[in-house]
Design an enzyme around this catalytic site. Structure first.
Site, mmCIF file in Angstrom:
data_model
loop_
_atom_site.group_PDB
_atom_site.id
_atom_site.type_symbol
_atom_site.label_atom_id
_atom_site.label_comp_id
_atom_site.label_asym_id
_atom_site.label_seq_id
_atom_site.Cartn_x
_atom_site.Cartn_y
_atom_site.Cartn_z
ATOM 1 N N GLU A 152 0.036 6.903 -5.829
ATOM 2 C CA GLU A 152 -1.542 6.912 -5.983
ATOM 3 C C GLU A 152 -2.087 6.638 -4.628
ATOM 4 O O GLU A 152 -3.164 6.012 -4.566
ATOM 5 C CB GLU A 152 -1.980 5.540 -6.807
ATOM 6 C CG GLU A 152 -1.344 5.630 -8.279
ATOM 7 C CD GLU A 152 -1.617 4.538 -9.040
ATOM 8 O OE1 GLU A 152 -2.112 4.641 -10.180
ATOM 9 O OE2 GLU A 152 -1.645 3.371 -8.502
HETATM 10 C C1 TNX Z 1 -0.056 1.987 -11.986
HETATM 11 S S1 TNX Z 1 2.958 2.551 -11.456
HETATM 12 C C2 TNX Z 1 0.386 1.596 -10.509
HETATM 13 C C3 TNX Z 1 0.016 0.141 -10.327
HETATM 14 C C4 TNX Z 1 -0.490 -0.479 -11.398
HETATM 15 C C5 TNX Z 1 -0.289 -0.208 -12.771
HETATM 16 C C6 TNX Z 1 -0.961 -0.766 -13.946
HETATM 17 C C7 TNX Z 1 2.443 2.608 -10.125
HETATM 18 C C8 TNX Z 1 3.503 3.044 -9.171
HETATM 19 N N1 TNX Z 1 1.118 2.148 -9.854
HETATM 20 O O1 TNX Z 1 -0.644 0.228 -9.272
HETATM 21 O O2 TNX Z 1 -0.598 -2.000 -11.426
HETATM 22 O O3 TNX Z 1 -0.351 1.232 -12.865
HETATM 23 O O4 TNX Z 1 -0.219 -0.579 -15.116
#
Ligand code: TNX
Length: 523
Positions: free
Chosen positions: A341
């Protein structure tokens, strides 16, 4: 071969009583009030590869000894078993060389040659001995968990004056289907201290998981002391989601976790999430920041706004220090760089960053892991992609010869709610009731040869306390333990739910605040 004879007068008494009772009312086991002794119906999680029952019982009691004679590498495993038995049923068994102590029954840990899989073990259970055979201490340790699970929670009412715990006889041949069976704790969004992590390890090992992934940094908190950059923990660790006190592990405390994990044959995988998810680090050292805004401590939940400045050499010098210090404290082979992300990092910058960081990770002797987004970078086949959201990324990783770890969010995310009434958790990947979390086939995602294993992540935006963490993780974690260990042809929800229901006494004894799903008949 040692032989063990029953010399206690009580055995003759019991035998006599058995004969008399059998003459009047039928089969021995009912009169002695023995629980079922069919090894194939034992409530084992994960289910072993092969179980053969011989339908008799091994009586565990105060006259049982644990022997590691001739298997010096297994001495610690023997001590662990003795302690576990003591915690469970109060017996204090001797360990070491049983034949010297005149024990009547024995649990012997025997080191064999190479069994192929380093976690493989075999259990040969007869009326007077349990022989646990393994090629490595890790294998013996996994086998010990099976022994623990075979010990009934209450003793059996016999005519003997000392209580006995009857373990069904037979043979178990076992090994995991995946080498990597992990759960991730997000100690960044909310901080969880050393004792909480140790308890999580205790619970993981009972179900034969072997890897603890620690998500040590994120926008809301930096959780590990870095001596060359002290403000990371001091400033970056000073708060958490919703504005609590946060916290961080000193290097000593982190090492304590790593050592505790190693003592339990668990590998720790440290994660420093970058180039996104780095707000806390940039607050501590603003030169790191690449989003053009003045970084401030952040206690919200939404992410995707932060990035390191990927074109500054000083940023890589910083990362070199961080990776060096953490790698030196971490004996396991992996270093997880996050990489998810990074919504405000330009794609070419992102790829450039991941490539340079792979070099740093390798320089410090580790193998790079990252969330599936890392596959777009020009990285080599030693990198491992953890697939959470994007199957195409997994396929691209395979095309690069990389291995994968599976964490499909709609199946394996421990922070998804069980149902719409759940207090804790998110729903963005869907609801994950206990059966949905368990009942899927990892091989439907990618062919097995490309998959190192599974990781069930527990993100902590919605949970601040250990009992809340436990509520989301249990009982679902047990399902992921079985998915990682047991082959697909042996798994099905209907038999699993029966075995799961029979975990209640263990979870309660361990004081775990598990979710009592009504899909399961809890014992
Ligand atoms: C996605 S999964 C994220 C996390 C969040 C999570 C909450 C991932 C690699 N990144 O930063 O905490 O969703 O469900």
């Amino acid at each position: 071969m040692m032989t063990y004879t029953f010399e206690r007068p009580i055995c003759y008494l019991a035998l006599l009583a058995t004969i008399l009772l059998t003459a009047c009312t039928g089969p021995t086991e009912r009169e002695l009030n023995l629980p079922t002794t069919d090894l194939t119906t034992a409530a084992l999680i994960p289910l072993p590869l092969e179980v053969q029952a011989t339908n008799s019982g091994f009586a565990l009691d105060e006259y049982t000894a644990i022997s590691t004679a001739g298997a010096e590498d297994f001495a610690d495993v023997g001590t662990f078993l003795a302690k576990a038995i003591n915690n469970h049923i109060g017996l204090q068994l001797s360990t070491g060389n049983a034949s010297e102590r005149g024990a009547l029954t024995v649990i012997s840990l025997e080191q064999t040659g190479d069994m192929g899989n380093p976690e493989a073990y075999r259990l040969l259970i007869t009326e007077d001995s349990i022989r646990l055979q393994a090629g490595t201490a890790a294998g013996a340790f996994r086998g010990v968990q099976t022994i623990r699970q075979l010990i009934p929670h209450t003793s059996t009412d016999t005519l003997a004056e000392n209580p006995i715990w009857v373990i069904p006889t037979g043979t178990i041949t076992d090994e995991p289907q995946y080498a990597y069976r992990a759960s991730m704790l997000d100690v960044s969004r909310h901080f969880f201290g050393v004792d909480d992590v140790k308890k999580y390890i205790d619970l993981m090992v009972y179900y034969k998981m072997n890897t603890l992934h620690l998500h040590l940094s994120d926008d809301q908190g930096w959780r590990i002391e870095i001596k060359s950059w002290p403000r990371l923990a001091e400033v970056g660790g000073s708060t958490e989601v919703d504005g609590g006190d946060g916290g961080f592990y000193t290097q000593e405390q982190y090492s304590e976790i790593v050592q505790y994990a190693a003592d339990h044959h668990i590998t720790v995988v440290p994660e420093i999430d970058m180039p996104g998810h780095t707000n806390a680090a940039s607050v501590a050292y603003p030169f790191l920041n690449g989003n053009g805004k003045k970084p401030e401590l952040y206690t919200g939940r939404e992410v995707g706004f932060s990035t390191f400045d990927t074109r500054k050499d000083t940023v890589y010098a910083f990362i070199d220090d961080v990776v060096r210090e953490i790698a030196a404290l971490t004996p396991g082979p992996y270093f997880h760089i996050g990489g998810d992300e990074s919504h405000v990092t330009e794609k070419p910058d992102y790829n450039y960053f991941v490539e340079r960081v792979q070099g740093i990770v390798q320089k410090h002797g580790k193998r790079m892991m990252g969330w599936d987004e890392i596959v777009t970078a020009d990285i080599d086949s030693t990198a491992i992609a953890q697939v959470w959201a994007n199957k195409e990324n997994g396929e691209q990783g395979i095309a690069k010869g990389m291995k994968l770890i599976l964490s499909p969010a709609d199946r394996a995310y421990l922070d998804m709610k069980y149902d719409s009434s759940s207090t804790y958790g998110y729903t963005w990947a869907g609801l994950i009731p206990v059966d949905v979390g368990y009942d899927w086939d990892p091989e439907e995602y990618f062919p097995k040869e490309h998959v190192l294993g599974l990781d069930a992540p527990l993100w902590s935006e919605t949970i601040a306390e250990l009992d809340e963490l436990e509520y989301l993780a249990f009982p679902r974690l047990l399902g992921y333990a079985e998915l990682g260990w047991t082959t697909q042809d042996k798994r099905d929800w209907e038999t699993y739910r029966v075995r799961l229901g029979r975990q209640a006494p263990f979870l309660e004894r361990m004081d775990v605040n598990y979710y009592r799903s009504d899909k399961v008949d809890w014992e």
